[in-house]
Design a protein around this motif. Structure first.
Motif, mmCIF file in Angstrom:
data_model
loop_
_atom_site.group_PDB
_atom_site.id
_atom_site.type_symbol
_atom_site.label_atom_id
_atom_site.label_comp_id
_atom_site.label_asym_id
_atom_site.label_seq_id
_atom_site.Cartn_x
_atom_site.Cartn_y
_atom_site.Cartn_z
ATOM 1 N N ASN A 151 0.753 -1.150 0.148
ATOM 2 C CA ASN A 151 0.049 -0.025 0.103
ATOM 3 C C ASN A 151 0.759 1.172 0.009
ATOM 4 N N ILE A 152 2.152 1.142 0.220
ATOM 5 C CA ILE A 152 2.935 2.307 0.124
ATOM 6 C C ILE A 152 4.270 1.721 -0.531
ATOM 7 N N GLN A 287 -4.055 -3.620 -6.509
ATOM 8 C CA GLN A 287 -3.020 -3.189 -5.544
ATOM 9 C C GLN A 287 -1.733 -3.001 -6.178
ATOM 10 N N VAL B 19 -7.390 -4.374 2.790
ATOM 11 C CA VAL B 19 -7.361 -2.846 3.000
ATOM 12 C C VAL B 19 -8.476 -2.256 2.362
ATOM 13 N N LYS B 21 -10.573 1.604 1.689
ATOM 14 C CA LYS B 21 -10.311 2.910 1.195
ATOM 15 C C LYS B 21 -9.841 3.965 2.077
ATOM 16 N N MET B 24 -5.202 4.573 4.100
ATOM 17 C CA MET B 24 -4.308 5.357 3.993
ATOM 18 C C MET B 24 -4.951 6.718 4.391
ATOM 19 N N VAL B 30 -0.077 5.339 6.792
ATOM 20 C CA VAL B 30 -0.948 4.391 7.099
ATOM 21 C C VAL B 30 -1.865 4.471 8.062
ATOM 22 N N ARG B 32 -3.271 2.940 10.799
ATOM 23 C CA ARG B 32 -3.137 1.559 11.433
ATOM 24 C C ARG B 32 -4.610 1.273 12.049
ATOM 25 N N LEU B 35 -7.250 -0.699 10.291
ATOM 26 C CA LEU B 35 -6.961 -2.290 9.998
ATOM 27 C C LEU B 35 -7.047 -3.101 11.135
ATOM 28 N N ASN B 259 3.214 7.455 -1.296
ATOM 29 C CA ASN B 259 1.965 6.670 -2.026
ATOM 30 C C ASN B 259 2.169 6.806 -3.523
#
Lengths: 339, 291
Positions: A151-152, A287, B19, B21, B24, B30, B32, B35, B259
């Protein structure tokens, strides 16, 4: 001294593709750093192996050849590398992110207390300014990789420890002959000076390796499925289409984790990287960790029932619909138009 | 009969497979909190291999070891519900910011303190980093042989194990003396589910920190039932060289996090009906992409 080492993997008497890809990358990084490129080969019956390595611009080939070094086990390989690195003090050491490199790399890096970054998707040379300690570092290895499930994207550095170590998956870097006439030198390692008898406590008692029948990496057309395919049965649709148009079937990590496809088909940061002329993404959301492995495809078609799936942003053609409807139509009209 | 002691390394990880939307934040970091925290999947495969040894050998015990924040006690409870016998949680701010090397160092110090063990089993890798480095580095730090990519522990004899490794293109049977470190792939059998009786037995299992807010008479149950104690160790409980821990013990540093924004292409929209697909296939054949 302070050169760039590639720890080469040997597969059936040949240097593995991933190692040649790393030598190609290593040559260009070594040119940036104005240092030598050195290859380390460990195994048995390695006579003449250096000729495969010179082509990629290797200046020095280190060979550790001993009957006890085939097949691979961790401890003797690690002992050889650790001692050689303590003597040679490389600034960078690269190895393939195969089961071999992912078993061996961490063991070596732990013994040397050096840093190791796994599964890099890009390697660059750059500087770093440590503002806190007002220190400037020149010519560090930027180890770039997706993190956090893709994701990063993170850039990792090892400012104070050597060698800077990284693993890279097969197919991520391009393999390119540097010069047909390049000549380096060979240095044979006296294995007994580097290993201890107790390094050989682990015994491989049986081994069944097959040539992989699946060749996603070199396919020119790939029909690839994601979690959105929904079931192993639905994956058969992809195989039918692939069969008709002469493609190979790939899969995203989510599809492999869900058991829809085997791991040898996985495309993405933790699978293989592909560059086909056509990539048909079926039920793949997109992804980063997947896109990292296929974004260089010449043409991308996305079939997805979610028109806002991230993959549509890199697709050339977007078909919004159910695979059960779209794929049979593709087969039908491919057949009709090729008659 | 001598006890056969197995340590299973388990990590609590954010569920990066699901994950959403909101995972982030706007600044690209992130979130956290968005999640869910789960038992790292391959560590569950590792636990199952340990429990299978216990199924066959009544002298075997399974101890979980986890490093993380206080809430990581959840993975230890989860392991107890599935058949583990006890657990240790290594938790301290001094461990924060550790890369794989500093993590392995802390875990190896904790294992040295546990002292008696025959086998250490861990998942091959955790889904938040996918590095597969902690298992081999723990083995190196403890001076033990390692076998990674294990699909099945085939045989456990007095002083050795025979395991099956699943590699990219085949399998390998390997014999290794004990003690040793083994890491297990996701191709290994899934972990058994929670057991209702064990949930009843261990639902009050907790670390000292978790119990702090409990009432006095509640505390007595931990004196009566010591198996409910999840041992909690901070940096002062294990023998370490402090500058090898956490951020300062980590050779790798994060220089930059970003990102990724993909170069958006102007995608051609193809309708999913007969005309749309027919036209597309015609075009692909004519420009030699297909056929």
């Amino acid at each position: 001294m302070n050169n760039l080492f590639v720890i080469c993997e040997i597969d059936n008497g040949k240097v593995a593709d991933v190692s040649l890809e790393l030598l190609t990358k290593g040559r260009s990084l070594a040119n940036d750093l104005k240092c030598d490129l050195e290859a380390l080969v460990i195994g048995h019956k390695l006579d003449g192996i250096e000729s495969q390595l010179y082509l990629y611009g290797t200046d020095t080939v280190w060979i550790a050849d001993d009957s006890r070094l085939d097949p691979y086990t961790t401890l003797p390989f690690s002992s050889i590398i650790v001692k050689l690195f303590q003597e040679q003090k490389p600034q960078i050491a690269l190895l393939g992110a195969s089961s071999y490199g992912r078993d061996l790399g961490p063991h070596v890096s732990s013994a040397l207390s050096s840093g190791l970054t796994a599964d890099c998707t890009s390697l660059e040379i750059g500087d770093h300014e440590d503002k806190k300690n007002s220190k400037t570092y020149k010519g560090l290895l930027y180890q770039i990789r997706p993190a956090f499930g893709g994701n990063i994207i993170a850039t990792i550095i090892n400012p104070d420890h050597r060698p800077q170590m990284a693993t890279v998956r097969e197919g991520v870097m391009k393999k390119e002959i540097y010069s047909e006439t390049y000549k380096g030198k060979v240095i044979k390692i006296d294995v007994n000076q580097y290993v201890k008898p107790e390094d050989f406590v682990v015994k491989v008692i049986e081994r069944h390796m097959e040539e992989s029948k699946v060749n996603v990496k070199n396919a020119s057309i790939i029909v690839s499925g994601g979690y959105g395919v929904g079931s192993k049965e639905n994956f058969d649709l992809l195989f039918q289409l692939a069969d008709v148009i002469g493609a190979e079937v790939g899969a995203s990590r989510a599809a492999v984790d869900a058991g829809y496809a085997n791991h040898d088909r996985q495309i993405g940061q933790t699978g293989v990287t592909v560059r086909p002329k056509l990539y048909i993404a079926c039920g793949i959301s997109g992804q980063i960790q997947h896109i990292a492995g296929m974004q260089e495809s010449a043409m991308i078609i996305s079939i997805n029932n979610d028109p806002s799936a991230p993959i549509t942003s890199i697709a050339d053609y977007v078909i919004t619909g159910n695979l059960e409807d779209v794929i049979p139509r593709m087969i039908k009209y491919y057949k009709k138009n090729t008659k | 009969m001598k006890e056969f002691k197995i340590i299973v390394l388990a990590k609590q990880v954010p569920d990066t497979r699901n994950v959403g939307k909101d995972a982030m934040k706007a600044d690209g970091t992130v979130n956290r909190a968005a999640l869910p925290a789960i038992f790292n999947p391959e560590d569950l495969n590792a636990l199952e291999q340990a429990l299978r040894i216990k199924d066959k050998d009544s002298s075997a015990t399974v101890t979980l070891l986890s490093m993380g924040p206080g809430r990581a006690a959840e993975v230890i409870r989860e392991g107890l519900y599935r058949g583990a016998d006890s657990g240790y949680l290594l938790t301290d701010r001094a461990f924060a910011g550790a890369d794989t090397l500093a993590t392995s160092y802390a875990l190896s110090c904790a294992i040295r303190k546990i002292k008696k063990f025959d086998l250490i089993i861990a998942g091959r890798q955790a889904i938040d980093g996918d590095t597969a480095q902690v298992g081999p580095q723990v083995a190196q730090k403890l001076g033990l042989p390692q076998i990674t990519y294990v699909e099945e522990i085939v045989e456990v004899a007095k002083n050795k194990v025979i395991v099956k490794r699943r590699l990219e293109r085949g399998v390998e049977m390997v014999e290794c003396p004990l003690p040793a470190v083994i890491t297990v792939n996701s191709s290994a059998p899934e972990c058994r589910p929670r057991n209702a009786k064990l949930i009843m037995k261990y639902k009050h299992a907790a670390t000292l920190t978790e119990r702090q807010d409990s009432s006095e008479d509640y505390i007595t149950i931990y004196n009566d039932r010591p198996f409910l104690n999840i041992e909690e160790w901070s940096v002062t409980d294990i023998e370490t060289v402090v500058d090898q821990l956490g951020l300062s013990g980590s050779p790798t540093k994060v220089k930059k996090i970003e990102n990724i924004v993909f170069q958006a292409k102007e995608a051609k929209i193809v309708t999913a009906d007969d005309t749309g697909i027919n036209d597309l296939m015609k075009e692909l054949i004519e420009n030699h992409t297909l056929g």
